[in-house]
Design an enzyme around this catalytic site. Structure first.
Site, short mmCIF file in Angstrom:
data_model
loop_
_atom_site.label_atom_id
_atom_site.label_comp_id
_atom_site.label_asym_id
_atom_site.label_seq_id
_atom_site.Cartn_x
_atom_site.Cartn_y
_atom_site.Cartn_z
N TYR A 48 0.82 -1.22 0.00
CA TYR A 48 0.00 0.00 0.00
C TYR A 48 0.85 1.27 0.00
O TYR A 48 0.36 2.35 -0.31
CB TYR A 48 -0.93 0.04 1.21
CG TYR A 48 -1.94 -1.08 1.30
CD1 TYR A 48 -2.13 -1.98 0.24
CD2 TYR A 48 -2.70 -1.26 2.45
CE1 TYR A 48 -3.04 -3.01 0.35
CE2 TYR A 48 -3.61 -2.29 2.55
CZ TYR A 48 -3.78 -3.17 1.50
OH TYR A 48 -4.69 -4.19 1.60
N LYS A 73 1.30 -6.61 5.84
CA LYS A 73 1.39 -7.81 5.01
C LYS A 73 2.68 -7.86 4.21
O LYS A 73 3.21 -6.83 3.79
CB LYS A 73 0.19 -7.88 4.05
CG LYS A 73 -1.16 -7.69 4.71
CD LYS A 73 -2.30 -7.75 3.70
CE LYS A 73 -3.57 -7.17 4.29
NZ LYS A 73 -3.59 -5.71 4.29
N HIS A 106 0.61 -11.73 1.93
CA HIS A 106 -0.42 -11.01 1.19
C HIS A 106 -1.06 -11.87 0.09
O HIS A 106 -2.28 -11.86 -0.10
CB HIS A 106 0.19 -9.75 0.58
CG HIS A 106 -0.81 -8.66 0.34
ND1 HIS A 106 -0.47 -7.33 0.36
CD2 HIS A 106 -2.12 -8.67 0.05
CE1 HIS A 106 -1.53 -6.58 0.12
NE2 HIS A 106 -2.54 -7.39 -0.08
#
Length: 280
Positions: A48, A73, A106
């Protein structure tokens, strides 16, 4: 706030706060606001690109660290034993924390991307087990794992994953994966609970929202929670954050739950754990 207890004894809120795409100042401010409103489960990921902002939002909030559950993650291109150790150290540094509450793989390695995908996942998991034993991670789990990936992982794992975060929303909720994980004692967490916006305008959900004097978003979140699945809706709007929290004062009937269960496919991301990086 209602909680669920994971197989390692840790309790997590059924409703948390997602930070996908919340970067820069917006990321810091949204985390601050979420914590101010009462959220205590925060979800981020190395991919992210906002772990620094999440950490800064935590520090600025003034909320004691021990009250906050932070998930991040391991990205799928950083799998393997040494790579996992390094990726974890990077995430810990960016977050500015001494430990991470929940650390997830992830996406699983798969046959399309790795000659021996089972070993790659096993090596990453072994590194995570060691980090957990050292007290640097409280809970270890996975994301987007199907039974085939979990079956392979469990052949060598010393610790059963506590959590599997999957795409779970009206129109695509992977009941086979859910049933498998429930049988193994692995909790499910929902990402994309609003089906990338496709739930809005859906007649059944609109009628249920009117009946219960709630919004379509609240109907969807309540449906997820009544499946005993935790959920991490994302919003940078303070009003929407408050709306998402307001789902514990009503219930959907068994008939209403079943009707939502049987909605036709909608809002599917196209992401498949055995196919990445291609989408369907």
């Amino acid at each position: 706030m209602e909680h669920i207890t994971l197989n390692d004894g840790q309790q997590i809120p059924l409703l948390g706060f997602g930070t996908y795409k919340a970067t820069d100042a917006e990321g810091v401010e949204s985390v601050q606001e979420a914590l101010r409103q009462g959220y205590r489960l925060l979800d981020t990921a190395a991919k992210y690109g906002n772990e620094e902002q999440v950490g800064e939002g935590i520090r600025r909030s003034g909320i004691p660290r021990e009250e906050i559950i932070v998930t991040t993650k391991l990205w799928r291109e950083g799998l393997g034993y040494a790579q996992t150790k390094q990726a974890f150290a990077d995430s810990l540094s960016k977050l500015g924390l001494d430990y991470i509450d929940i650390y997830l793989i992830h996406w699983p390695a798969n046959a399309k991307n790795y000659t021996n995908w089972q070993q790659v996942n096993a090596d990453a998991w072994r590194a995570m087990e060691e980090l957990q034993a050292e007290g640097k991670i409280k809970t270890i789990g996975v994301s987007n794992f199907w039974p085939e990936h979990l079956d392979a992982l469990l052949q060598t794992a010393r610790v059963v994953p506590a959590l599997n975060q999957i795409e779970f929303h009206p129109g695509y909720w992977q009941p086979e994966v859910v049933a498998y994980c429930q049988e193994k004692g692995i909790a499910i967490e929902s990402w994309s609970p609003l089906a990338r916006g496709k739930v809005f305008g859906e007649p059944l959900l609109e009628s249920l929202a009117k009946k219960h004097h709630k919004t379509v978003s609240q109907i969807c979140l309540r449906w997820v929670i009544q499946h005993a699945v935790s959920v991490i809706p994302k919003s940078t709007s303070a009003a929407r954050m408050a709306e998402n929290l307001d789902v514990f004062d009503f219930s959907l009937s068994d008939e209403e739950m079943l009707a939502i269960d049987h909605l036709p496919q909608m809002g599917f991301s196209g992401e498949l754990p055995n196919q990445w990086p291609d989408r369907v």
